[in-house]
Design a protein around this motif. Structure first.
Motif, PDB file in Angstrom:
ATOM      1  N   ILE A  87       0.765  -1.212   0.020  1.00  4.99           N
ATOM      2  CA  ILE A  87      -0.114  -0.006   0.021  1.00  4.99           C
ATOM      3  C   ILE A  87       0.955   1.310   0.030  1.00  4.99           C
ATOM      4  N   PHE A  88       1.984   1.333   0.678  1.00  2.00           N
ATOM      5  CA  PHE A  88       2.983   2.406   1.169  1.00  2.00           C
ATOM      6  C   PHE A  88       3.895   2.381  -0.202  1.00  2.00           C
ATOM      7  N   THR A  89       4.105   1.357  -0.913  1.00  2.00           N
ATOM      8  CA  THR A  89       5.209   1.440  -2.086  1.00  2.00           C
ATOM      9  C   THR A  89       5.214   2.876  -2.959  1.00  2.00           C
ATOM     10  N   GLY A  90       5.958   3.593  -3.183  1.00  2.00           N
ATOM     11  CA  GLY A  90       5.901   4.710  -4.191  1.00  2.00           C
ATOM     12  C   GLY A  90       5.223   5.880  -3.540  1.00  2.00           C
ATOM     13  N   THR A  91       4.995   6.138  -2.196  1.00  2.00           N
ATOM     14  CA  THR A  91       4.356   6.983  -1.615  1.00  2.00           C
ATOM     15  C   THR A  91       5.616   8.024  -0.911  1.00  2.00           C
ATOM     16  N   GLY A  92       6.756   7.299  -0.859  1.00  2.00           N
ATOM     17  CA  GLY A  92       7.774   8.246  -0.102  1.00  2.00           C
ATOM     18  C   GLY A  92       7.848   8.353   1.189  1.00  2.00           C
ATOM     19  N   ALA A  93       6.931   7.402   1.910  1.00  2.00           N
ATOM     20  CA  ALA A  93       6.664   7.339   3.341  1.00  2.00           C
ATOM     21  C   ALA A  93       7.725   6.207   3.833  1.00  2.00           C
ATOM     22  N   ALA A 124      -3.129  -3.856  13.732  1.00  2.00           N
ATOM     23  CA  ALA A 124      -3.602  -3.261  12.686  1.00  2.00           C
ATOM     24  C   ALA A 124      -3.998  -1.589  13.036  1.00  2.00           C
ATOM     25  N   ASN A 125      -3.037  -1.092  13.556  1.00  2.00           N
ATOM     26  CA  ASN A 125      -3.206   0.278  14.089  1.00  2.00           C
ATOM     27  C   ASN A 125      -2.023   1.218  13.594  1.00  2.00           C
ATOM     28  N   PHE A 126      -2.243   2.239  13.084  1.00  2.00           N
ATOM     29  CA  PHE A 126      -1.325   3.076  12.129  1.00  2.00           C
ATOM     30  C   PHE A 126      -1.421   4.606  12.482  1.00  2.00           C
ATOM     31  N   ALA A 127      -0.237   5.240  12.992  1.00  2.00           N
ATOM     32  CA  ALA A 127      -0.025   6.449  12.913  1.00  2.00           C
ATOM     33  C   ALA A 127       0.410   7.040  11.815  1.00  2.00           C
ATOM     34  N   MET A 128      -0.169   8.131  11.226  1.00  2.00           N
ATOM     35  CA  MET A 128       0.547   8.694   9.872  1.00  2.00           C
ATOM     36  C   MET A 128       0.638  10.067  10.227  1.00  2.00           C
ATOM     37  N   THR A 129       1.880  10.618   9.502  1.00  2.00           N
ATOM     38  CA  THR A 129       2.047  11.810   9.617  1.00  2.00           C
ATOM     39  C   THR A 129       1.827  12.506   8.358  1.00  2.00           C
ATOM     40  N   ALA A 130       1.268  13.613   8.328  1.00  2.00           N
ATOM     41  CA  ALA A 130       0.663  14.178   6.901  1.00  2.00           C
ATOM     42  C   ALA A 130       1.864  14.954   6.499  1.00  2.00           C
ATOM     43  N   SER A 131       2.212  15.076   5.012  1.00  2.00           N
ATOM     44  CA  SER A 131       3.084  15.893   4.684  1.00  2.00           C
ATOM     45  C   SER A 131       2.723  16.765   3.626  1.00  2.00           C
ATOM     46  N   THR A 132       3.598  17.439   3.008  1.00  3.91           N
ATOM     47  CA  THR A 132       3.403  18.294   1.839  1.00  3.91           C
ATOM     48  C   THR A 132       3.739  17.451   0.470  1.00  3.91           C
ATOM     49  N   ASP A 133       3.249  17.854  -0.688  1.00  5.20           N
ATOM     50  CA  ASP A 133       3.391  17.429  -2.016  1.00  5.20           C
ATOM     51  C   ASP A 133       5.190  17.741  -2.271  1.00  5.20           C
ATOM     52  N   PRO A 134       6.085  16.753  -2.141  1.00  5.36           N
ATOM     53  CA  PRO A 134       7.327  17.163  -2.471  1.00  5.36           C
ATOM     54  C   PRO A 134       7.682  17.691  -3.844  1.00  5.36           C
ATOM     55  N   TYR A 149      13.167  16.282   1.166  1.00  7.75           N
ATOM     56  CA  TYR A 149      12.174  16.487   0.196  1.00  7.75           C
ATOM     57  C   TYR A 149      12.997  15.745  -1.208  1.00  7.75           C
ATOM     58  N   ILE A 150      14.242  15.966  -1.445  1.00  3.80           N
ATOM     59  CA  ILE A 150      15.112  15.372  -2.430  1.00  3.80           C
ATOM     60  C   ILE A 150      14.858  13.717  -2.278  1.00  3.80           C
ATOM     61  N   GLU A 151      15.402  13.331  -0.906  1.00  4.29           N
ATOM     62  CA  GLU A 151      15.086  11.989  -0.519  1.00  4.29           C
ATOM     63  C   GLU A 151      13.669  11.329  -1.014  1.00  4.29           C
ATOM     64  N   ARG A 152      12.576  12.043  -0.344  1.00  4.83           N
ATOM     65  CA  ARG A 152      11.108  11.560  -0.810  1.00  4.83           C
ATOM     66  C   ARG A 152      10.913  11.558  -2.243  1.00  4.83           C
ATOM     67  N   ARG A 153      11.396  12.615  -3.009  1.00  6.84           N
ATOM     68  CA  ARG A 153      10.873  12.759  -4.344  1.00  6.84           C
ATOM     69  C   ARG A 153      11.726  11.612  -4.991  1.00  6.84           C
ATOM     70  N   GLU A 154      12.926  11.082  -4.730  1.00  9.77           N
ATOM     71  CA  GLU A 154      13.529   9.749  -5.225  1.00  9.77           C
ATOM     72  C   GLU A 154      12.783   8.610  -4.868  1.00  9.77           C
ATOM     73  N   GLN A 155      12.374   8.500  -3.519  1.00 12.09           N
ATOM     74  CA  GLN A 155      11.593   7.307  -3.281  1.00 12.09           C
ATOM     75  C   GLN A 155      10.267   7.064  -4.048  1.00 12.09           C
TER      76      GLN A 155
END
Length: 166
Positions: A87-93, A124-134, A149-155
């Motif tokens: 589910i999280f693949t390619g999200t940069g999380a 099945a309990n997940f705390a998620m931290t909101a971000s901005t569009d990198p 942000y460079i790293e998240r863009r690459e992820q």
């Protein structure tokens, strides 16, 4: 009507209120949600709505920089862990660990809102931290982009698979 978007009015409103670094939780049916919390209850019956579907829907509308969950998910429920990775693949999380007690006693009180699912899956309990569009932020050539942000863009570009380091 919002086509191909979250249509639950309470959830759509909560999503619209998120800012960078705000915390939201997606939980199983048994999570002890504090009375003071902004509770969005999507649990209808066992497995409906499923925590996986909720997270996938949220990720179609919200940038997430980190997902925190109990480390037992990886070691004691590997099937769900792999599904969450997908589910999280390619999200940069990134993935981070916190004990179940920390999720209940700390994260739940700091969350802007908590979405309760109908899932009966352990851990099945997940705390998620909101971000901005990198990509949208730092798009001016005259602005220096931050290393995170460079790293998240690459992820995102490389469809990196997040992994919890134990």
């Amino acid at each position: 009507m919002r086509a191909n978007r979250i249509i639950h009015p309470g959830l759509a409103e909560a999503i619209a209120s998120l800012g960078h670094s705000d915390l939201l939780l997606v939980t199983d049916a048994g999570f002890p949600i504090p009375r003071c919390a902004n509770r969005i209850d999507l649990g209808f019956t066992k497995g409906v709505a499923d925590v996986r579907d909720i997270m996938a829907s949220l990720l179609s509308e919200v940038f997430i920089e980190d997902a925190t969950f109990a480390p037992e998910l990886k070691t004691h429920h590997p099937k769900l862990y792999r599904e969450v990775q997908a589910i999280f693949t390619g999200t940069g999380a990134t993935f981070s660990a916190a004990s179940h007690e920390e999720l209940c006693d700390d994260y739940a009180y700091r969350a802007k809102f908590i979405v309760r699912s109908g899932s009966f899956d352990p851990w099945a309990n997940f705390a998620m931290t909101a971000s901005t569009d990198p990509f949208a932020w730092f798009d001016d050539d005259d602005v220096r982009i931050l290393p995170a942000y460079i790293e998240r863009r690459e992820q995102i570009r490389s469809s990196a698979v997040p992994d919890l380091q134990l």
